[in-house]
Design a protein around this motif. Sequence first.
Motif, PDB file in Angstrom:
ATOM      1  N   VAL A   1       0.828  -1.213   0.000  1.00 35.49           N
ATOM      2  CA  VAL A   1       0.000   0.000   0.000  1.00 35.49           C
ATOM      3  C   VAL A   1       0.859   1.258   0.000  1.00 35.49           C
ATOM      4  N   ASP A   2       1.886   1.300   0.827  1.00 33.78           N
ATOM      5  CA  ASP A   2       2.704   2.514   0.926  1.00 33.78           C
ATOM      6  C   ASP A   2       3.372   2.842  -0.404  1.00 33.78           C
ATOM      7  N   ASN A   3       3.846   1.832  -1.118  1.00 41.09           N
ATOM      8  CA  ASN A   3       4.478   2.078  -2.418  1.00 41.09           C
ATOM      9  C   ASN A   3       3.474   2.619  -3.428  1.00 41.09           C
ATOM     10  N   LEU A   4       2.238   2.107  -3.384  1.00 42.64           N
ATOM     11  CA  LEU A   4       1.215   2.593  -4.308  1.00 42.64           C
ATOM     12  C   LEU A   4       0.842   4.041  -4.003  1.00 42.64           C
ATOM     13  N   VAL A   5       0.758   4.390  -2.743  1.00 42.49           N
ATOM     14  CA  VAL A   5       0.465   5.781  -2.366  1.00 42.49           C
ATOM     15  C   VAL A   5       1.595   6.694  -2.824  1.00 42.49           C
ATOM     16  N   ASP A   6       2.835   6.249  -2.659  1.00 38.12           N
ATOM     17  CA  ASP A   6       3.973   7.040  -3.132  1.00 38.12           C
ATOM     18  C   ASP A   6       3.905   7.232  -4.645  1.00 38.12           C
ATOM     19  N   GLY A   7       3.488   6.189  -5.377  1.00 37.51           N
ATOM     20  CA  GLY A   7       3.343   6.308  -6.820  1.00 37.51           C
ATOM     21  C   GLY A   7       2.284   7.326  -7.201  1.00 37.51           C
ATOM     22  N   ALA A   8       1.161   7.328  -6.483  1.00 38.49           N
ATOM     23  CA  ALA A   8       0.098   8.295  -6.762  1.00 38.49           C
ATOM     24  C   ALA A   8       0.577   9.720  -6.503  1.00 38.49           C
ATOM     25  N   THR A   9       1.327   9.915  -5.438  1.00 33.48           N
ATOM     26  CA  THR A   9       1.878  11.241  -5.140  1.00 33.48           C
ATOM     27  C   THR A   9       2.796  11.704  -6.256  1.00 33.48           C
ATOM     28  N   ALA A  10       3.646  10.801  -6.741  1.00 29.23           N
ATOM     29  CA  ALA A  10       4.575  11.150  -7.816  1.00 29.23           C
ATOM     30  C   ALA A  10       3.831  11.484  -9.104  1.00 29.23           C
ATOM     31  N   ALA A  11       2.752  10.758  -9.394  1.00 32.26           N
ATOM     32  CA  ALA A  11       1.958  11.046 -10.589  1.00 32.26           C
ATOM     33  C   ALA A  11       1.315  12.428 -10.489  1.00 32.26           C
ATOM     34  N   ALA A  12       0.814  12.778  -9.301  1.00 33.05           N
ATOM     35  CA  ALA A  12       0.185  14.085  -9.109  1.00 33.05           C
ATOM     36  C   ALA A  12       1.198  15.207  -9.315  1.00 33.05           C
ATOM     37  N   LYS A  13       2.379  15.046  -8.763  1.00 28.55           N
ATOM     38  CA  LYS A  13       3.409  16.079  -8.919  1.00 28.55           C
ATOM     39  C   LYS A  13       3.826  16.213 -10.380  1.00 28.55           C
ATOM     40  N   ALA A  14       3.959  15.078 -11.083  1.00 31.86           N
ATOM     41  CA  ALA A  14       4.332  15.121 -12.497  1.00 31.86           C
ATOM     42  C   ALA A  14       3.257  15.802 -13.335  1.00 31.86           C
ATOM     43  N   SER A  15       1.993  15.640 -12.946  1.00 31.99           N
ATOM     44  CA  SER A  15       0.897  16.198 -13.747  1.00 31.99           C
ATOM     45  C   SER A  15       0.811  17.715 -13.655  1.00 31.99           C
ATOM     46  N   LEU A  16       1.532  18.312 -12.724  1.00 30.98           N
ATOM     47  CA  LEU A  16       1.538  19.770 -12.606  1.00 30.98           C
ATOM     48  C   LEU A  16       2.513  20.428 -13.584  1.00 30.98           C
ATOM     49  N   SER A  17       3.360  19.618 -14.213  1.00 28.75           N
ATOM     50  CA  SER A  17       4.438  20.194 -15.019  1.00 28.75           C
ATOM     51  C   SER A  17       3.940  20.970 -16.230  1.00 28.75           C
ATOM     52  N   GLY A  18       2.764  20.616 -16.740  1.00 25.81           N
ATOM     53  CA  GLY A  18       2.246  21.327 -17.903  1.00 25.81           C
ATOM     54  C   GLY A  18       1.405  22.545 -17.570  1.00 25.81           C
ATOM     55  N   LEU A  19       1.224  22.833 -16.291  1.00 22.86           N
ATOM     56  CA  LEU A  19       0.327  23.918 -15.883  1.00 22.86           C
ATOM     57  C   LEU A  19       1.061  25.206 -15.533  1.00 22.86           C
ATOM     58  N   GLY A  20       2.385  25.206 -15.620  1.00 22.42           N
ATOM     59  CA  GLY A  20       3.120  26.412 -15.249  1.00 22.42           C
ATOM     60  C   GLY A  20       2.962  26.707 -13.774  1.00 22.42           C
ATOM     61  N   ASP A  21       2.535  27.923 -13.482  1.00 23.78           N
ATOM     62  CA  ASP A  21       2.369  28.321 -12.080  1.00 23.78           C
ATOM     63  C   ASP A  21       0.940  28.112 -11.581  1.00 23.78           C
ATOM     64  N   ARG A  22       0.111  27.433 -12.373  1.00 22.80           N
ATOM     65  CA  ARG A  22      -1.295  27.242 -12.023  1.00 22.80           C
ATOM     66  C   ARG A  22      -1.514  25.966 -11.230  1.00 22.80           C
ATOM     67  N   ARG A  23      -2.577  25.954 -10.456  1.00 16.86           N
ATOM     68  CA  ARG A  23      -3.103  24.730  -9.867  1.00 16.86           C
ATOM     69  C   ARG A  23      -4.229  24.236 -10.770  1.00 16.86           C
ATOM     70  N   PRO A  24      -4.505  22.942 -10.812  1.00 18.00           N
ATOM     71  CA  PRO A  24      -5.540  22.450 -11.727  1.00 18.00           C
ATOM     72  C   PRO A  24      -6.941  22.874 -11.304  1.00 18.00           C
ATOM     73  N   ASP A  25      -7.757  23.207 -12.312  1.00 20.03           N
ATOM     74  CA  ASP A  25      -9.187  23.380 -12.069  1.00 20.03           C
ATOM     75  C   ASP A  25      -9.881  22.018 -11.989  1.00 20.03           C
ATOM     76  N   LEU A  26      -9.371  21.077 -12.783  1.00 22.15           N
ATOM     77  CA  LEU A  26      -9.961  19.740 -12.864  1.00 22.15           C
ATOM     78  C   LEU A  26      -8.853  18.721 -13.000  1.00 22.15           C
ATOM     79  N   ALA A  27      -9.008  17.582 -12.320  1.00 25.65           N
ATOM     80  CA  ALA A  27      -8.099  16.450 -12.490  1.00 25.65           C
ATOM     81  C   ALA A  27      -8.923  15.194 -12.713  1.00 25.65           C
ATOM     82  N   ILE A  28      -8.617  14.467 -13.781  1.00 25.34           N
ATOM     83  CA  ILE A  28      -9.258  13.182 -14.048  1.00 25.34           C
ATOM     84  C   ILE A  28      -8.254  12.083 -13.756  1.00 25.34           C
TER      85      ILE A  28
END
Length: 379
Positions: free
Chosen positions: A287-314
């Motif tokens: 479980v802990d490794n999967l949670v760490d993976g989800a955190t890493a995916a969330a951080k990576a998904s911010l890279s295309g938004l510049g200085d913005r936070r997402p309005d929507l995440a799917i």
Amino acid sequence: MKTAQYKWSQSGGWGPNLPTGEVGQQSVVFVFGARSLMQAGDIVGELRDHFKGAAMLGCSTSGEILGDMVVDDSVIATLVDFEHTQLRFASATIGEAKASYDVGKELAQQLNDGSLRHVFVLSDGLHVNGSDLARGLAGGVLEGVSITGGLSGDGTNFAETWVIADEGAGPQRVAAVGLYGDDLRIGYGSMGGWQPFGPLRTITRAEGNILYELDERSALDLYKSYLGPHADQLPSSALLFPILVTEAKGGQGVVRTVLSVDEKNKSMTFAGDIPQGGTAQLMKTNVDNLVDGATAAAKASLSGLGDRRPDLAILVSCVGRKLVMKQRTEEEIEAIRNVFGTDAKISGFYSYGELCPFMHGGECRLHNQTMTITTFAED
């Protein structure tokens, strides 16, 4: 961008109540829900009546994501009203997996033009080769257009999956939305959290997404020997032990899970390609490794938004992760919320496969056992 979310359950119906009246001209309703509910009633039709003017895109699931919650046996509808972004929709039928590349190319050709920024695609989860679908889509759009999405689910039944498009809902479909214009910001990330174990084996016989032999032995018999008492629950039990496959020429390995088994031919069908001549190795996690993976995916998904936070995440997360995490499944959603903050609307589903590039700017690939996140913001 304006967003609103609604949930249908058998005990309470829609909450909050669905609105009446027209929606914006550039609106889409993302719908994720249990196949049994889509078949039994006219929930999708009710959504169409209440969101006249909006397009609809969705699929059946192995669990729904709403905000910080993971729920089952519900239907989740997320209305997204874009202010500047233009939308175009495309869909096609898919009769068998070997048609996947052509179906992807057909959808891409319907959507492609010079202002296309991103394609979000949902596919039948059983009658598809997700690797070929991703290649067909990527080959039909201009360089620089990103593609994400996922394969629809059916709990752990692996019986039939549905896709919702403008013309209706049903099995053996692929549907996509193209998003256009310079005011849209798109981010994405896909991470797993699994570790390989056991011997590294050579894929000595495979065809497309069907695996026959490892080290010149029956792949199915070998796999069953690892599963032990879990072998009787195939294909669903295979979600606990996916395999890491790497092409003979090397490169980034990808995780694959079993969609079906053929006892007569001693073969296993996977959601994406199994490269003959490459290597395969079993994987495990906690479980802990999967949670760490989800955190890493969330951080990576911010890279295309510049200085913005997402309005929507799917979020598209593999059903295998849900089976491992059990009552702790929501921990991976909470970890993502901690990255995004409180304002982002979060929706999504548990899938039979995830579609996303390995890295920002790369070509779309099929993944299994990952948390894949697509983030949206408008300037």
